[in-house]
Design a protein around this motif. Structure first.
Motif, PDB file in Angstrom:
ATOM      1  N   ALA A  35      41.718 136.030 -26.991  1.00  0.00           N
ATOM      2  CA  ALA A  35      40.347 136.506 -26.937  1.00  0.00           C
ATOM      3  C   ALA A  35      39.981 137.417 -27.498  1.00  0.00           C
ATOM      4  O   ALA A  35      40.788 138.447 -27.897  1.00  0.00           O
ATOM      5  CB  ALA A  35      40.050 136.938 -25.438  1.00  0.00           C
TER       6      ALA A  35
ATOM      7  N   VAL B 225      43.899 135.255 -19.856  1.00  0.00           N
ATOM      8  CA  VAL B 225      42.516 134.947 -21.000  1.00  0.00           C
ATOM      9  C   VAL B 225      42.561 133.410 -20.477  1.00  0.00           C
ATOM     10  O   VAL B 225      43.408 132.316 -20.529  1.00  0.00           O
ATOM     11  CB  VAL B 225      43.440 135.123 -22.249  1.00  0.00           C
TER      12      VAL B 225
ATOM     13  N   TYR C  70      33.526 139.870 -23.736  1.00  0.00           N
ATOM     14  CA  TYR C  70      34.235 138.932 -23.975  1.00  0.00           C
ATOM     15  C   TYR C  70      33.520 138.262 -25.272  1.00  0.00           C
ATOM     16  O   TYR C  70      32.584 137.440 -24.804  1.00  0.00           O
ATOM     17  CB  TYR C  70      34.784 138.078 -22.696  1.00  0.00           C
TER      18      TYR C  70
ATOM     19  N   ALA D 269      36.665 133.480 -28.326  1.00  0.00           N
ATOM     20  CA  ALA D 269      37.814 132.911 -27.832  1.00  0.00           C
ATOM     21  C   ALA D 269      38.456 132.033 -28.860  1.00  0.00           C
ATOM     22  O   ALA D 269      37.554 131.258 -29.592  1.00  0.00           O
ATOM     23  CB  ALA D 269      37.587 132.036 -26.538  1.00  0.00           C
TER      24      ALA D 269
ATOM     25  N   VAL E 279      38.070 136.651 -19.257  1.00  0.00           N
ATOM     26  CA  VAL E 279      39.212 137.363 -19.244  1.00  0.00           C
ATOM     27  C   VAL E 279      39.351 138.285 -18.059  1.00  0.00           C
ATOM     28  O   VAL E 279      38.530 138.716 -17.389  1.00  0.00           O
ATOM     29  CB  VAL E 279      39.174 138.387 -20.717  1.00  0.00           C
TER      30      VAL E 279
END
Length: 262
Positions: free
Chosen positions: A89, A124, A77, A80, A129
């Protein structure tokens, strides 16, 4: 990467070397996973905190960190964004950062192809996530019980760190303070280790600005790199949801909510 100071001194923990290029495992204990969009977004984030619904057996990929997936692949991840009504994301291929990895900007409902395996983006959030395996084989592999519930250190802990197995997640959750209680992480560069292989470090403290960073490592993989944390911000560690409740010159205090957010 400049960081804040405390009484004129730079405070940077050893975990800073674990941080990925951008900041912010298992199902959180007590997390029903049935939430949609929520209010009270983190500071400097227009929110919402979460969009979508998280299945109980979903794969939680934490902000700034990576997750190993079946078949020798993984996902990170990496970034964002939110505009006040929606959230996206940036996901990166691979459990650890390497040059040349593919990236995808995704929203809820996106399908993610990873080395011949497919996953759907189900939720998300600012701090995680949640993915769902498209094949029953991958879902079964993720839920497989680890060979041992005892951490031996390093990559051998992968079965404890990267799993949706309920018993493994409970063992991880039991290593934290009970719901409603707090965990204090000292900002002196020390590493806080937990029974199922997770280690945490305060990567920096800026008491004047009221911000802090927390880096998490598990099975030799940086699994989270939360930056610019402020009081009230949610974060997830070892499958458990926390909220930042204090940032001082010496510690970051995290409280495990009695009624976790979705």
């Amino acid at each position: 990467m400049a960081r804040g100071t405390v009484r004129g001194h730079r405070v940077v923990g050893a975990g800073l070397v674990l941080l990925l290029a951008s900041a912010g495992c298992g199902s959180p204990a007590g997390d029903s996973g049935d939430g949609g969009a929520t209010a009270a977004p983190p500071v400097r984030d227009k929110g919402p905190v979460c969009v979508g619904e998280a299945p109980a057996d979903g794969v939680r990929v934490l902000r700034g960190g990576g997750f190993r997936l079946p078949g020798g692949t993984g996902v990170q991840y990496a970034g964002a964004s939110a505009d006040g009504s929606s959230r996206t994301a940036t996901l990166r291929e691979g459990a650890r950062y390497e040059e040349g990895q593919r990236e995808w900007k995704v929203a809820v409902g996106a399908r993610l192809p990873l080395a011949g395996h497919a996953y759907s983006v189900r939720q998300v959030c600012s701090y995680r996530v949640v993915l769902e395996a498209a094949s029953a084989r991958d879902a079964s592999a993720l839920a497989e019980a680890p060979a041992s519930m005892t951490s031996t250190g390093g990559e051998a802990d992968a079965g404890l760190c990267f799993t949706t197995n309920r018993d493994a997640l409970k063992a991880a959750a039991d290593g934290f303070p009970a719901e409603g209680e707090s965990l204090s992480l000292v900002g002196n560069g020390g590493v806080r280790r937990f029974p199922t292989g997770l280690s945490l470090t305060v990567s920096y403290l800026d008491a004047e600005a009221g911000t802090a960073g927390i880096a998490a490592n598990c099975a030799a993989v940086p699994v989270a790199a939360y930056e610019e944390l402020r009081v009230g911000d949610p974060l997830e560690l070892g499958g458990v949801l926390f909220e930042v409740t204090d940032v001082t010159e010496a510690v970051v205090r995290l409280t495990r909510p009695a009624a976790p957010r979705p």
